[in-house]
Scaffold this motif. Structure first.
Motif, mmCIF file in Angstrom:
data_model
loop_
_atom_site.group_PDB
_atom_site.id
_atom_site.type_symbol
_atom_site.label_atom_id
_atom_site.label_comp_id
_atom_site.label_asym_id
_atom_site.label_seq_id
_atom_site.Cartn_x
_atom_site.Cartn_y
_atom_site.Cartn_z
ATOM 1 N N LEU A 165 0.833 -1.207 0.000
ATOM 2 C CA LEU A 165 0.000 0.000 0.000
ATOM 3 C C LEU A 165 0.867 1.257 0.000
ATOM 4 C CD1 LEU A 165 -2.812 -0.840 2.623
ATOM 5 C CD2 LEU A 165 -2.964 -0.876 0.127
ATOM 6 N N ASP A 215 -1.824 -1.098 -4.121
ATOM 7 C CA ASP A 215 -2.989 -0.227 -3.981
ATOM 8 C C ASP A 215 -2.564 1.017 -3.192
ATOM 9 O OD1 ASP A 215 -5.639 0.703 -4.049
ATOM 10 O OD2 ASP A 215 -6.462 -1.254 -3.528
ATOM 11 N N VAL A 235 -3.740 4.172 -0.180
ATOM 12 C CA VAL A 235 -4.685 4.751 0.781
ATOM 13 C C VAL A 235 -4.443 6.250 0.767
ATOM 14 C CG1 VAL A 235 -5.203 2.824 2.324
ATOM 15 C CG2 VAL A 235 -3.110 4.132 2.685
ATOM 16 N N MET A 280 -20.169 5.632 -7.939
ATOM 17 C CA MET A 280 -19.928 4.456 -7.102
ATOM 18 C C MET A 280 -20.279 3.171 -7.830
ATOM 19 S SD MET A 280 -21.156 5.406 -3.243
ATOM 20 C CE MET A 280 -20.215 4.128 -2.363
ATOM 21 N N GLU A 337 -17.511 2.351 -10.187
ATOM 22 C CA GLU A 337 -16.362 1.892 -9.413
ATOM 23 C C GLU A 337 -16.576 0.464 -8.919
ATOM 24 O OE1 GLU A 337 -15.131 4.709 -6.460
ATOM 25 O OE2 GLU A 337 -13.723 3.308 -5.518
ATOM 26 N N THR A 338 -17.777 0.216 -8.415
ATOM 27 C CA THR A 338 -18.109 -1.131 -7.949
ATOM 28 C C THR A 338 -18.029 -2.129 -9.097
ATOM 29 O OG1 THR A 338 -19.586 -0.194 -6.278
ATOM 30 C CG2 THR A 338 -19.902 -2.517 -6.821
ATOM 31 N N LYS A 361 -14.462 -2.950 -10.016
ATOM 32 C CA LYS A 361 -13.803 -3.749 -8.987
ATOM 33 C C LYS A 361 -14.378 -5.169 -8.918
ATOM 34 C CE LYS A 361 -11.997 0.163 -6.441
ATOM 35 N NZ LYS A 361 -11.971 1.030 -5.229
ATOM 36 N N ARG A 362 -15.672 -5.310 -9.194
ATOM 37 C CA ARG A 362 -16.283 -6.650 -9.221
ATOM 38 C C ARG A 362 -15.775 -7.471 -10.409
ATOM 39 N NH1 ARG A 362 -18.305 -7.600 -4.208
ATOM 40 N NH2 ARG A 362 -19.970 -6.197 -3.596
ATOM 41 N N HIS A 414 -29.440 -0.873 -7.794
ATOM 42 C CA HIS A 414 -28.481 -1.978 -7.678
ATOM 43 C C HIS A 414 -28.147 -2.561 -9.043
ATOM 44 C CE1 HIS A 414 -29.995 -2.640 -3.259
ATOM 45 N NE2 HIS A 414 -29.454 -1.469 -3.460
ATOM 46 N N VAL A 452 -24.854 -2.008 -11.200
ATOM 47 C CA VAL A 452 -23.614 -2.775 -11.110
ATOM 48 C C VAL A 452 -23.521 -3.853 -12.198
ATOM 49 C CG1 VAL A 452 -22.139 -4.200 -9.637
ATOM 50 C CG2 VAL A 452 -23.290 -2.198 -8.675
ATOM 51 N N LEU A 500 -16.107 -6.025 -1.098
ATOM 52 C CA LEU A 500 -16.074 -4.562 -1.115
ATOM 53 C C LEU A 500 -16.710 -3.998 0.160
ATOM 54 C CD1 LEU A 500 -17.141 -3.679 -4.794
ATOM 55 C CD2 LEU A 500 -14.843 -3.630 -3.794
ATOM 56 N N LEU A 545 -17.849 2.866 2.190
ATOM 57 C CA LEU A 545 -17.502 3.894 3.171
ATOM 58 C C LEU A 545 -18.462 5.070 3.043
ATOM 59 C CD1 LEU A 545 -13.613 3.975 2.669
ATOM 60 C CD2 LEU A 545 -14.927 2.590 4.278
ATOM 61 N N GLU A 577 -10.010 1.583 5.465
ATOM 62 C CA GLU A 577 -9.627 1.311 4.075
ATOM 63 C C GLU A 577 -8.387 0.418 4.026
ATOM 64 O OE1 GLU A 577 -9.440 4.835 1.668
ATOM 65 O OE2 GLU A 577 -8.520 3.784 -0.022
ATOM 66 N N LYS A 619 -8.110 -3.480 2.594
ATOM 67 C CA LYS A 619 -7.151 -3.789 1.531
ATOM 68 C C LYS A 619 -6.097 -4.798 1.992
ATOM 69 C CE LYS A 619 -8.105 0.300 -1.197
ATOM 70 N NZ LYS A 619 -7.686 1.625 -1.733
ATOM 71 N N ASP A 630 -11.442 -4.525 -1.147
ATOM 72 C CA ASP A 630 -11.328 -3.157 -1.637
ATOM 73 C C ASP A 630 -12.494 -2.353 -1.061
ATOM 74 O OD1 ASP A 630 -10.487 -0.915 -3.089
ATOM 75 O OD2 ASP A 630 -10.162 -2.074 -4.914
ATOM 76 N N VAL A 631 -12.477 -1.048 -1.303
ATOM 77 C CA VAL A 631 -13.541 -0.183 -0.791
ATOM 78 C C VAL A 631 -14.229 0.556 -1.935
ATOM 79 C CG1 VAL A 631 -12.308 0.177 1.392
ATOM 80 C CG2 VAL A 631 -12.065 1.853 -0.461
ATOM 81 N N VAL A 632 -15.475 0.969 -1.691
ATOM 82 C CA VAL A 632 -16.113 1.988 -2.533
ATOM 83 C C VAL A 632 -16.547 3.102 -1.601
ATOM 84 C CG1 VAL A 632 -16.840 0.686 -4.568
ATOM 85 C CG2 VAL A 632 -18.274 0.649 -2.528
ATOM 86 N N ASP A 633 -16.149 4.305 -1.949
ATOM 87 C CA ASP A 633 -16.256 5.446 -1.049
ATOM 88 C C ASP A 633 -17.300 6.419 -1.585
ATOM 89 O OD1 ASP A 633 -15.873 7.638 0.564
ATOM 90 O OD2 ASP A 633 -13.735 7.823 0.180
ATOM 91 N N TYR A 652 -23.954 -2.024 -3.498
ATOM 92 C CA TYR A 652 -22.599 -2.012 -4.052
ATOM 93 C C TYR A 652 -21.606 -2.785 -3.191
ATOM 94 C CZ TYR A 652 -24.608 2.150 -6.359
ATOM 95 O OH TYR A 652 -25.399 3.011 -7.058
ATOM 96 N N ALA A 653 -21.942 -3.039 -1.940
ATOM 97 C CA ALA A 653 -20.913 -3.448 -0.990
ATOM 98 C C ALA A 653 -21.341 -4.647 -0.156
ATOM 99 C CB ALA A 653 -20.578 -2.283 -0.069
ATOM 100 N N ASP A 654 -20.346 -5.320 0.432
ATOM 101 C CA ASP A 654 -20.607 -6.483 1.276
ATOM 102 C C ASP A 654 -20.741 -6.119 2.745
ATOM 103 O OD1 ASP A 654 -20.315 -8.467 -0.924
ATOM 104 O OD2 ASP A 654 -18.350 -7.529 -1.029
#
Lengths: 310, 310, 310
Positions: free
Chosen positions: A42, A68, A70, B56, B59-60, B63-64, B288, B291, C42, C45, C59, C63, C68-71, C96-98
Motif C-alpha cells: 500500500l 494499492d 490509501v 460508485m 467503481e463497484t 472492482k467486481r 443496484h 452494477v 467490497l 464507506l 480502508e 485492503k 477493496d472499498v467503494v467510497d 454495491y458493498a458487502d
C-alpha cells in the motif's frame, strides 16, 4: 538506489538517474512482467495541495504494480483542520502504508516529514522547493526523444517560481547539458539557483536570455512552462509578457526539424493546439511517462525494503 | 458492441441493447465467474459534476470484474482550476487508464472528449444531453419486471430537463413501447425530443398528459422523476406542481397489481416511503442493477480492445 | 460475534471483545496469512463527517485483507445535497458493498441506518453517541501494554463531549477496571454516563477528580483526550483549563515507570512532543492498532455472512 527517501533531485547521482530510467524502460517494454510484483503493498498519498496528474500517476503506477493506495483525501476532510502537526500526521499514516508520497505547500516539508518515518517517503512537491519525480519523468522523456548526451535544451517561461524547472536544471548538470534559460526579466531564475548550477555545472553552459529567437535554432529540446497570471499585479503587464512566450507553428519555423517540445502541463496558452499533432509535441507522452517512471521508482524503493523481496 | 465509445443511447440498436442486457443477466446469475476477468485493468473516472450512485456503481462494477479505478477527484482539487481544457485533461488521463468514464455539465462534452482519446470513453451524463448507462440499467430493470415486449410505460415528472428521461424514451422506440408522458405544462418534453421520438417511433404510440389518472390503469411501468425546486421562480408554484405528481399507496389503488414503479433516485417527496416495501417498488433494485449492467458494458468494451483477451 | 451490525460498545460482551482482540493478535503476528482472505469483497464507506485516521484505517484494513472499498466521497459531491434521506442512501449503497461503515454527525444515525440494510453495518462514530471500533483498538492497545486484568486507568481531558471516552468507559466495566476520570468541573462526565457506569460496574471503582496529581502514581494507563477550544466561550478560560491538563516529562516524574500514555489523536498541546520517544508513549502504536483490530472485525463480520466462506 541508495536512498530510503526521495526528497530532491540534488540527491540523485547520474548513476541513480540511469538506474531509474533503465528500470522504467524495462517496465515500458513489458508492463505485464511487473503487474503483480507488489501485490499487497500500500502506498499512502498525502496531498496537502491540489494535484491531478502527479497524484493520479502515482496511483496508477502503484496499481499497475499490483499494489494499492490509501489516500488522506483533501485537507478539508482531515485532522489537519483540527490542528494536527505534519509530524503527527505522517507518523500515523506511516502505520497504514509501505511507502508515502507527500505534497505540501511549504518548502522543506518533505525533509522534515522524512525524519519522522521509517518507510520510504517521496516528495511530490514542497512549495517552491523540489519535485524530483517530475524531473525523472522529464529526463526519461528527453532521453527517449533527444538523448541525454550532448544535449542543448531551452527552458522557457516562469523560471522564478517553478520548482519543476529548478529540479530539472540541477539534474541536467549531471549530464553536462547546455541549458538556455528564456524568460522575461521579472521571472528570471533566482540568483541562488544560478549560483548552484554553476557550482554543480562541471563545464556545462548555463545561459540566460530574454528572447527565444536567438537560441531556438540550436535546441534539441524546448521545455515550456506556464506563466502564472497571479504573479503579475497588472493584467496588462501579464498579457504582454505571456504573449511573448507563446509557441505556435510559425514560431517553430526557425527550429530544427527534430526539436522536441515539452511542457509539465497543465498549459493554458503557452503552446498552440496546432502543435499537438506534430512531431514536435512530446508533452502528452511526457505526462504518460509519469507512470513507468513512478513504477520504476516505487519498485526500486519497495524492493529495497526490509523484506527484500527482490 | 460495435462501438468504442458510448456517448448516447441513440447509437444503440435493439441488438446492442440486448447484447448488454443478456451479458448483465449472465453476470447477475454468476458474478464469481467474472471476478478476476479484468484484473490489472484501470478505469479512469472524470466527474466534473457531483455524483454518488453513478460514480460508485461504475467503481463497484470495475472492482467486481477484478479491475480498479483511478479517480480525478473533485474539480476543486484538479488542474481544471488552472485553466486546462477538457481536451488536454482527457488526453493526459487516457495515459493512465484502459477506459474512461466522463460526467460533465456541458452538453456535447462527451462527444468532443471522445475525439481526442483512443481508449473507450463512456458518457456518464453531459448536461442536459445523454446518460446512456442509466438507460441501459433502466431497460434491464424493465425487462426483469415487466418485460420489454408489448410494454406500456408512463414517464412522469420533470420531462423538460431530465436527460435520463430523454435517453430512456429514445431507447424505448427500439422496442415499440407505448409511452405516456405525464407532466405539468411547464415541464413537458422539449418539442425536438417529441419530434425525434416520432421520427424514430416506427409505430410506437407517444402520448402526452397533464394528469396521471387517465393513464395509470393501463401502465405496466410507472417511471417517476424528481421535479427540481430550482426550476421554479416561485416557491408556491413549485409546491403546487410537485404535490400533484407525488405517488402514494392511495394513488396506486387505481393501478394494475403488477405495476412496477421506478425512479432514477435520489427522490425527495415524489414517492411516499410507504411504497418502499410493496411489490410495486423497483427503484432500489433499479439502483443496484447499475452494477451488473455496467459490469456487462465494461466487459464488452474492454474485451473488444486491442489485446483481445476474450 | 453474534452481531450483524456493530453500533455501540455496549452491545459487546467480554467474550465478544476477547474474540476480536485475539483475532487481531493473530493477524498482527502473521498478516500475510490473511492477505487474500477477502479478495473480491467490497466495503462501502459512508462518511458524512470528516475523518482521516478512522476512514484510512478501515480502508487499509480492508485492503490488507485482499478486499477493496467503494467510497461515497464527501457529502458536498453526493446525493445528500439533493435532499436524499439517510435511509435511501444506505439502501442504494448496500447494493454495491458487502459491508458498510458509517460516520454521521447525528447521534442514533447508525442504529436507524442499520434497520434498512441487510449487510453488516459498522458505526464509525455517530455524533456524541458511540465509536465502538475506536474502543476495540483502545482495548487492544491497553491489553498489549498494561493488560486488561487488574487495570487502573486515568481518563483525562474533555469527558463531557468525547464519544471515545464514553465508549471506552462502558467497555472497561466488562473487565472490572478501576477508572479515574480527571477533568475540569465544566467538562465532567455527563451524569447519565456515570449512572450507567455504576449500573454496569459490577464492583469496579469509578472516581472523578479535578487534578491528575492525586491519582497519577497509581495508574497503569493514562488516557488523554483533547480539550476543544470551541467548547469555551472565553479564550482565556480555555487557555487556563487546557494548560492544567497538559502532560510533559516533568508531569510524568510522579508516575510509575511502566505507565502507558494513550491518546485517540489528533492531539494539539495535550501531550508534549518530548514524550513521543519515551517508553510511556503508546499513542502512535494505538493509531496503528486500528488496522489489525479493524481487520479482525471485518474478517469476523464478513466470514459470518450468508455465503459462510470460512
Amino acid at each position: 538506489m541508495r536512498h530510503d527517501h526521495l526528497i530532491t533531485s540534488k540527491q540523485l547521482s547520474r548513476a541513480d538517474v540511469e538506474t531509474v530510467l533503465d528500470r522504467a524502460a524495462e517496465i515500458d517494454a513489458d508492463p505485464t512482467a511487473v503487474e503483480d510484483r507488489h501485490a499487497g503493498s500500500l502506498l499512502g498519498l498525502l496531498f496537502f495541495e491540489p494535484s491531478t496528474r502527479t497524484k493520479m500517476s502515482f496511483e496508477t503506477a502503484m496499481k499497475r504494480l499490483g499494489g494499492d493506495v490509501v489516500d488522506m483525501g483533501s485537507i478539508e476532510s482531515s485532522s489537519v483542520k483540527k490542528g494536527e502537526t505534519l509530524a503527527d500526521t505522517v507518523r500515523v499514516i506511516e502505520g497504514y502504508a509501505d511507502a508515502l508520497v507527500l505534497r505540501h505547500p511549504k518548502q522543506g516539508a518533505a525533509t522534515m516529514a522524512s525524519e519522522f518515518v521509517d518507510v520510504p517517503l517521496l516528495n511530490a512537491g514542497d512549495g517552491a522547493g523540489h519535485h524530483p519525480t517530475q524531473t525523472l519523468l522529464d529526463l526519461y522523456t528527453i532521453r527517449q526523444n533527444a538523448g541525454l548526451e550532448d544535449l542543448t535544451i531551452g527552458i522557457m517561461g516562469d523560471l522564478k517560481y517553478g520548482r519543476t524547472v529548478h529540479s530539472l536544471a540541477y539534474a541536467l548538470t549531471n549530464f553536462d547539458a547546455r541549458q538556455h534559460f528564456v524568460s522575461p526579466e521579472s521571472l528570471r531564475l533566482p540568483r541562488e539557483v544560478v549560483y548552484d548550477l554553476h557550482q554543480a555545472g562541471n563545464g556545462a553552459g548555463i545561459r540566460e536570455h530574454e528572447s527565444l529567437e536567438e537560441v531556438l535554432p540550436s535546441l534539441d529540446v524546448l521545455y515550456v512552462t506556464r506563466i502564472q497570471r497571479e504573479r503579475f499585479p497588472d493584467e496588462n503587464e501579464y498579457q504582454k509578457v505571456a504573449g511573448e512566450y507563446q509557441i505556435d507553428l510559425e514560431t517553430l519555423e526557425a527550429a530544427d526539424d527534430d526539436l522536441t517540445v515539452m511542457h509539465p502541463l497543465p498549459r493554458v496558452d503557452e503552446i498552440a493546439p496546432e502543435i499537438d499533432d506534430t512531431e514536435y509535441a512530446a508533452y502528452f507522452e511526457q505526462a504518460h511517462n509519469g507512470v513507468p517512471v513512478r513504477m520504476a521508482l516505487l519498485d526500486l524503493l519497495l524492493s529495497n525494503g526490509g523484506d527484500d523481496d527482490e
